[in-house]
Design an enzyme around this catalytic site. Sequence first.
Site, PDB file in Angstrom:
ATOM      1  N   HIS A 120       0.876  -1.175   0.000  1.00 42.59           N
ATOM      2  CA  HIS A 120       0.000   0.000   0.000  1.00 42.59           C
ATOM      3  C   HIS A 120       0.918   1.231   0.000  1.00 42.59           C
ATOM      4  O   HIS A 120       2.025   1.179   0.536  1.00 42.59           O
ATOM      5  CB  HIS A 120      -0.839  -0.051   1.281  1.00 42.59           C
ATOM      6  CG  HIS A 120      -1.886   1.002   1.399  1.00 42.59           C
ATOM      7  ND1 HIS A 120      -1.601   2.295   1.788  1.00 42.59           N
ATOM      8  CD2 HIS A 120      -3.224   0.965   1.187  1.00 42.59           C
ATOM      9  CE1 HIS A 120      -2.724   2.995   1.817  1.00 42.59           C
ATOM     10  NE2 HIS A 120      -3.720   2.215   1.456  1.00 42.59           N
ATOM     11  N   ASP A 197       3.548  -4.311   8.035  1.00 40.76           N
ATOM     12  CA  ASP A 197       2.308  -3.549   7.887  1.00 40.76           C
ATOM     13  C   ASP A 197       1.174  -4.550   8.114  1.00 40.76           C
ATOM     14  O   ASP A 197       0.886  -5.390   7.260  1.00 40.76           O
ATOM     15  CB  ASP A 197       2.254  -2.939   6.480  1.00 40.76           C
ATOM     16  CG  ASP A 197       0.925  -2.244   6.213  1.00 40.76           C
ATOM     17  OD1 ASP A 197      -0.013  -2.391   7.011  1.00 40.76           O
ATOM     18  OD2 ASP A 197       0.832  -1.561   5.169  1.00 40.76           O
ATOM     19  N   GLN A 200      -4.140  -4.981   7.370  1.00 40.62           N
ATOM     20  CA  GLN A 200      -5.172  -5.913   6.892  1.00 40.62           C
ATOM     21  C   GLN A 200      -5.157  -7.248   7.635  1.00 40.62           C
ATOM     22  O   GLN A 200      -6.067  -8.050   7.457  1.00 40.62           O
ATOM     23  CB  GLN A 200      -5.005  -6.172   5.383  1.00 40.62           C
ATOM     24  CG  GLN A 200      -5.203  -4.959   4.502  1.00 40.62           C
ATOM     25  CD  GLN A 200      -6.632  -4.408   4.526  1.00 40.62           C
ATOM     26  OE1 GLN A 200      -7.555  -5.019   5.057  1.00 40.62           O
ATOM     27  NE2 GLN A 200      -6.807  -3.231   3.963  1.00 40.62           N
ATOM     28  N   LYS A 223      -9.921  -0.260  10.996  1.00 44.48           N
ATOM     29  CA  LYS A 223     -10.088  -1.477  10.184  1.00 44.48           C
ATOM     30  C   LYS A 223     -10.405  -2.684  11.064  1.00 44.48           C
ATOM     31  O   LYS A 223     -10.569  -3.788  10.575  1.00 44.48           O
ATOM     32  CB  LYS A 223      -8.822  -1.748   9.373  1.00 44.48           C
ATOM     33  CG  LYS A 223      -8.576  -0.724   8.256  1.00 44.48           C
ATOM     34  CD  LYS A 223      -7.435  -1.149   7.379  1.00 44.48           C
ATOM     35  CE  LYS A 223      -6.854  -0.023   6.559  1.00 44.48           C
ATOM     36  NZ  LYS A 223      -7.688   0.388   5.433  1.00 44.48           N
ATOM     37  N   CYS A 361      -4.836   2.379  -3.655  1.00 49.00           N
ATOM     38  CA  CYS A 361      -3.614   2.937  -3.045  1.00 49.00           C
ATOM     39  C   CYS A 361      -2.431   1.990  -3.161  1.00 49.00           C
ATOM     40  O   CYS A 361      -1.604   1.901  -2.242  1.00 49.00           O
ATOM     41  CB  CYS A 361      -3.835   3.317  -1.583  1.00 49.00           C
ATOM     42  SG  CYS A 361      -5.062   4.583  -1.372  1.00 49.00           S
TER      43      CYS A 361
HETATM   44  N1  7TS Z   1      -1.520  -0.694   4.753  1.00 51.58           N
HETATM   45  C1  7TS Z   1      -2.441  -1.471   4.159  1.00 51.58           C
HETATM   46  C2  7TS Z   1      -2.077  -2.870   3.764  1.00 51.58           C
HETATM   47  C3  7TS Z   1      -3.720  -0.956   3.938  1.00 51.58           C
HETATM   48  O1  7TS Z   1      -4.645  -1.733   3.361  1.00 51.58           O
HETATM   49  C4  7TS Z   1      -4.016   0.379   4.339  1.00 51.58           C
HETATM   50  C5  7TS Z   1      -5.346   1.011   4.076  1.00 51.58           C
HETATM   51  C6  7TS Z   1      -3.028   1.122   4.974  1.00 51.58           C
HETATM   52  C7  7TS Z   1      -1.785   0.553   5.159  1.00 51.58           C
HETATM   53  C8  7TS Z   1      -3.262   2.507   5.472  1.00 51.58           C
HETATM   54  O2  7TS Z   1      -4.112   2.495   6.565  1.00 51.58           O
HETATM   55  P1  7TS Z   1      -4.667   3.853   7.183  1.00 51.58           P
HETATM   56  O3  7TS Z   1      -5.627   3.417   8.220  1.00 51.58           O
HETATM   57  O4  7TS Z   1      -3.500   4.599   7.743  1.00 51.58           O
HETATM   58  O5  7TS Z   1      -5.303   4.606   6.056  1.00 51.58           O
HETATM   59  N2  7TS Z   1      -6.054   0.436   3.023  1.00 51.58           N
HETATM   60  C9  7TS Z   1      -7.170   0.930   2.428  1.00 51.58           C
HETATM   61  C10 7TS Z   1      -7.810   0.233   1.406  1.00 51.58           C
HETATM   62  O6  7TS Z   1      -7.438  -0.843   0.970  1.00 51.58           O
HETATM   63  N3  7TS Z   1      -8.873   0.961   1.015  1.00 51.58           N
HETATM   64  O7  7TS Z   1      -8.932   2.070   1.741  1.00 51.58           O
HETATM   65  C11 7TS Z   1      -7.877   2.063   2.630  1.00 51.58           C
END
Ligand code: 7TS
Length: 403
Positions: A120, A197, A200, A223, A361
């Site tokens: 991501h 990371d 997910q 999440k 992303c």
């Molecule tokens: N890493 C992964 C693997 C992700 O899927 C996401 C967000 C992030 C980092 C960033 O997380 P945040 O909470 O800091 O934004 N992924 C997604 C997605 O797949 N659709 O919207 C956000």
Amino acid sequence: MNRTIENAYRDFPILTGNPDYSYLDNAATTQKPASVLEAIQEYYSGYNANVYRAIHRWGEEATRAYEESRTKTAAFINAPSTRQILFTSGTTDSINLAASSFCRRFISPGDEIILTEMEHHSNLVPWQIQAEHHGAVLRFIPITETGELDLEVLETLWSEKTRLLALTQMSNVLGTVNPVKEITAEAHARGVKVLVDAAQSVPHMRVDVQDLDCDLLAFSGHKMYGPTGIGVLYGKEELLQELPPYRGGGEMIRTVTLEGSEWNELPHKFEAGTPNIAGAVGLGAAIDYLNGWGMEAVEKREAALTALLVEGIRGLKGYTLYGRAPERGGIAAFCREGSHSHDLCSYLDSKGFALRAGHHCAHPLASKLGALSTVRASVSFCNREEEIIHLLETLETAGSELF
Ligand code: 7TS
């Protein structure tokens, strides 16, 4: 009806309030159970105050609740100590903290950092920014035809100058679950640190930081059924002691003079300013909620829903599913021949399904797949089998109506 994980949707006011709408965008953010909403409401209406500073009962209560969430978070990922749980605003913030502090402390010009092609943007761009500033070189583990990391190529990427490897535990596009424990052991054999990371993975499987043996691990509250604006960076204590602070301000200092400052102890060294107290309280309630089901039950339920979704899409004529890794989570990205993914996604919304379309992303991954935009369905245990079956029927019959 007995309360079982098959009807967990009943715990979510937004889901029971919208019975004709299927939420299948859980990888972007999850919905919130009533217990999380109530915990946040209770905090603001019962004991709202700033943490640490106040010598009054509300301040003490807020501090206790904030620290109790840290204790729950540490236990949830099996961290040895609460000093190793840094509250941030989310995965993105956690990785920016880690990248900035790690590179300032450990990276000299010419040093190397290994990432993967399936990251991501939030586990790519912070490293690009730091690499440019400190003169580091980024190397990438490519993905195979099946959407897995090519570990044979990884063998050729290590060098004397490799300092860190950062990778996702579960791809937010392909659903691939990476062998983080094995890769971490390989890295450690070469003296290389590992950041995971886990945005997910933490919401969907048992993640044990001591078992993985990773050095740093990042995830987001929103999440995992908690609120937005709260996240976590876990780190090994020795490493966190060595890293310089990321942001300066109140609470992160022990002493301050006009000439300079000394840092507070862990975890406060990394938590400058008033933190997201309500967010932490909500995250604690979300962890209680997940523990109520147990992560093994969550995993089992989601594996069944994922199999239904993935097998179903594979069987549809005119659709391409991206990613064929045997180890996978509940994420399915696909395209329909002759339709733009945004059109398909709007069509699905009109039929009562919330999915996501775009590059998710992960632009470099989308380019590599040769599909700059895909539609993505992502499941949670609070989805129902009927929703997935209905989605598959809707995809199958999507035809002339779409244009
Ligand atoms: N890493 C992964 C693997 C992700 O899927 C996401 C967000 C992030 C980092 C960033 O997380 P945040 O909470 O800091 O934004 N992924 C997604 C997605 O797949 N659709 O919207 C956000």
